[in-house]
Design a protein around this motif. Structure first.
Motif, PDB file in Angstrom:
ATOM      1  N   PHE A 192     -10.509   1.210  10.256  1.00 53.62           N
ATOM      2  CA  PHE A 192      -9.064   1.273  10.429  1.00 53.62           C
ATOM      3  C   PHE A 192      -8.549   0.233  11.428  1.00 53.62           C
ATOM      4  CE2 PHE A 192     -10.161   5.616   9.105  1.00 53.62           C
ATOM      5  CZ  PHE A 192      -9.237   5.813   8.095  1.00 53.62           C
ATOM      6  N   GLU A 225       0.819  -1.209   0.000  1.00 50.00           N
ATOM      7  CA  GLU A 225       0.000   0.000   0.000  1.00 50.00           C
ATOM      8  C   GLU A 225       0.855   1.263   0.000  1.00 50.00           C
ATOM      9  OE1 GLU A 225      -3.403   0.712  -0.213  1.00 50.00           O
ATOM     10  OE2 GLU A 225      -3.254  -1.321  -0.995  1.00 50.00           O
ATOM     11  N   CYS A 226       2.030   1.180   0.616  1.00 53.87           N
ATOM     12  CA  CYS A 226       2.937   2.334   0.616  1.00 53.87           C
ATOM     13  C   CYS A 226       3.479   2.618  -0.780  1.00 53.87           C
ATOM     14  CB  CYS A 226       4.094   2.100   1.587  1.00 53.87           C
ATOM     15  SG  CYS A 226       3.630   2.179   3.335  1.00 53.87           S
ATOM     16  N   MET A 280       0.660   4.026   7.301  1.00 55.43           N
ATOM     17  CA  MET A 280       1.443   4.273   6.090  1.00 55.43           C
ATOM     18  C   MET A 280       2.416   5.433   6.291  1.00 55.43           C
ATOM     19  SD  MET A 280      -1.273   3.691   2.988  1.00 55.43           S
ATOM     20  CE  MET A 280      -0.058   4.330   1.835  1.00 55.43           C
ATOM     21  N   LYS A 281       1.955   6.480   6.921  1.00 56.98           N
ATOM     22  CA  LYS A 281       2.810   7.643   7.160  1.00 56.98           C
ATOM     23  C   LYS A 281       4.009   7.264   8.021  1.00 56.98           C
ATOM     24  CE  LYS A 281       2.757  12.278   9.213  1.00 56.98           C
ATOM     25  NZ  LYS A 281       1.924  13.295   9.905  1.00 56.98           N
ATOM     26  N   ASP A 322      -4.778   3.838  11.389  1.00 56.35           N
ATOM     27  CA  ASP A 322      -4.649   5.158  10.782  1.00 56.35           C
ATOM     28  C   ASP A 322      -3.247   5.697  11.069  1.00 56.35           C
ATOM     29  OD1 ASP A 322      -5.543   5.269  13.501  1.00 56.35           O
ATOM     30  OD2 ASP A 322      -5.780   7.445  13.272  1.00 56.35           O
ATOM     31  N   GLU A 323      -2.617   6.234  10.018  1.00 56.87           N
ATOM     32  CA  GLU A 323      -1.238   6.733  10.017  1.00 56.87           C
ATOM     33  C   GLU A 323      -0.199   5.616  10.015  1.00 56.87           C
ATOM     34  OE1 GLU A 323      -0.514   9.671  12.986  1.00 56.87           O
ATOM     35  OE2 GLU A 323      -1.911  11.119  12.094  1.00 56.87           O
ATOM     36  N   GLY A 340      -2.028   6.117  -4.572  1.00 55.10           N
ATOM     37  CA  GLY A 340      -3.356   6.221  -3.985  1.00 55.10           C
ATOM     38  C   GLY A 340      -3.612   5.262  -2.852  1.00 55.10           C
ATOM     39  N   GLY A 341      -2.566   4.599  -2.364  1.00 53.19           N
ATOM     40  CA  GLY A 341      -2.728   3.664  -1.260  1.00 53.19           C
ATOM     41  C   GLY A 341      -3.170   4.387   0.001  1.00 53.19           C
ATOM     42  N   SER A 342      -3.903   3.695   0.841  1.00 53.72           N
ATOM     43  CA  SER A 342      -4.427   4.309   2.056  1.00 53.72           C
ATOM     44  C   SER A 342      -4.445   3.306   3.198  1.00 53.72           C
ATOM     45  CB  SER A 342      -5.842   4.844   1.823  1.00 53.72           C
ATOM     46  OG  SER A 342      -6.742   3.763   1.578  1.00 53.72           O
ATOM     47  N   ASP A 343      -4.546   3.833   4.405  1.00 51.80           N
ATOM     48  CA  ASP A 343      -4.612   2.969   5.584  1.00 51.80           C
ATOM     49  C   ASP A 343      -5.866   2.101   5.559  1.00 51.80           C
ATOM     50  OD1 ASP A 343      -2.230   3.919   6.839  1.00 51.80           O
ATOM     51  OD2 ASP A 343      -3.301   5.720   7.449  1.00 51.80           O
TER      52      ASP A 343
END
Length: 321
Positions: free
Chosen positions: A150, A116-117, A169-170, A166-167, A121-124
Motif C-alpha cells: 500500500f 480505480e475509483c 479510495m474511500k 490504504d483507504e 473491483g478497484g482497490s487501493d
C-alpha cells in the motif's frame, strides 16, 4: 487587509444592498478602479510517520505554489538578465517532473486514483501497483523492499515523503448514501437542496456513475487549485518565506541543518545563486545619476533621468575601454 480593502472601497459593488457589499463575492475591480489585496496563507509540506490522502493533497498544493513561485521569481529574473546581457547559462531546478508524476494525464497519481475509483473491483492495492508500473522511469517516484503493497514514495522538492494508500479510495470517493441524498434534495434549506443531486433512486445511481471522476475529492481539489493558480497569475504577488528555526518548538534555539534544508527546498538558495551569477545590486536611475555624475560631463537636465544615466554611463565606459 480588510481595513485596506474597506478604505479603498474595494469591497463595495455597484449595488450597495447586494451580497457583494455585505462581504460576499467581489469582482477584481469596481467602478472606482480599485483592486483587492488578498493574503494566501498555506500549509507547509507535511511528512509524518504515516502520510495519507490529506498529506498528498497538501503537498500537491505546495508543489503547485512552488512552481508559481519559481516562475515568478526565476524566469522573470533570467529574462531580465538575458535582456540586459548581464549573465549567461543561468539554470535552476524545477519541480515540473514532480507535477507530471502527481497530476500528469498519462500515468499521474491523481488520474490513477480516479480510474480505480470508477473501475468495478478497484482497490487501493491495485492503485499503488498502477502508479508504480506506470512511473518506473520517473526520478520522483521511489520504492524500497521495506514498503508494503500500500506504500509508495514521492521525492517532493522539499524532501522524500512515503504515502500509505490504504483507504485512499474511500476518502477520494467521499460517497454520500442515497438515502441521505434523497433527504437533502427535499430539504427546506435552499443551499442544501441545491447541493443535492436532482431526483433520487436509479437516477441518482446513474448520475453518480456518470460523474464519478468529476465528483471525487481529488478532482474537486484539483479544479479549485487550478482556479487559484489562474487567480495568482493575474496578481502582483509578493512572497513571505517563513522558516522554522528548530523542530523542538523551543525559544532561542537554531538548528542550522534544518534551517538550511528549508531555505534550499523553498528556492531561496537557488535565488541567491542566480543573483550571485550576475549583478545583484540594483539602483534606480536617480541614485545612479546622483552618485556617478562626476564621472563624465555635466548631464543635460532637460533630458529624462533615464536618458541622462545612459549618456553618463556610455561616456564613462568609453573612457575605460
Amino acid at each position: 487587509v480588510g481595513q485596506i480593502n474597506s478604505a479603498t472601497s474595494a469591497i463595495h459593488s455597484n449595488n450597495p444592498g447586494s451580497d457583494s457589499a455585505k462581504g460576499g463575492r467581489t469582482s477584481k475591480k469596481n467602478d472606482d478602479g480599485y483592486g483587492l489585496i488578498g493574503v494566501l496563507d498555506i500549509f507547509g509540506f507535511e511528512a509524518f510517520e504515516t502520510n495519507r490522502f490529506e498529506q498528498l493533497c497538501i503537498n500537491y498544493a505546495n508543489e503547485r505554489l512552488q512552481n508559481v513561485f519559481a516562475s515568478d521569481l526565476f524566469e522573470s529574473m533570467i529574462e531580465e538578465y538575458t535582456r540586459e546581457g548581464l549573465a549567461e547559462d543561468i539554470s535552476y531546478e524545477t519541480n515540473s517532473n514532480v507535477l507530471d508524476l502527481i497530476s500528469g494525464r498519462d500515468g499521474g497519481i491523481l488520474n490513477a486514483l480516479n480510474e480505480e475509483c470508477i473501475r468495478p473491483g478497484g482497490s487501493d492495492m491495485a492503485f499503488v501497483a498502477k502508479v508504480v508500473s506506470q512511473n518506473r522511469k520517473s526520478p520522483r517516484l521511489f520504492r524500497t523492499d521495506r514498503f508494503t503493497k500500500f506504500q509508495f514514495g514521492v521525492v517532493h522538492f522539499a524532501g522524500h515523503v512515503v504515502y500509505t494508500a490504504d483507504e485512499f479510495m474511500k476518502t477520494n470517493k467521499d460517497a454520500m448514501s442515497i438515502d441521505l441524498q434523497k433527504i437533502s434534495a427535499t430539504s427546506s434549506n435552499i443551499i442544501v437542496a441545491l447541493m443535492a443531486p436532482e431526483s433520487s433512486g436509479d437516477n441518482v445511481r446513474r448520475q453518480l456513475s456518470n460523474n464519478m471522476s468529476k465528483n471525487t475529492v481529488i478532482s474537486k481539489f484539483h479544479s479549485q487549485l487550478n482556479s487559484l493558480m489562474k487567480t495568482l497569475k493575474t496578481t502582483q504577488t509578493r512572497y513571505i518565506r517563513c522558516i522554522k528555526p528548530n523542530t523542538k518548538k523551543a525559544p532561542k534555539c537554531m538548528e542550522n541543518m534544518e534551517v538550511m534544508r528549508q531555505l534550499r527546498s523553498g528556492g531561496v538558495i537557488a535565488a541567491i545563486k542566480i543573483l550571485s551569477a550576475s549583478y545583484p545590486n540594483k539602483m534606480d536611475h536617480y541614485a545612479v545619476l546622483k552618485r556617478f555624475r562626476n564621472l563624465g560631463s555635466k548631464p543635460d537636465r532637460s533630458q529624462k533621468v533615464k536618458d541622462q544615466v545612459s549618456t553618463l554611463l556610455t561616456a564613462a565606459f568609453n573612457d575605460f575601454v
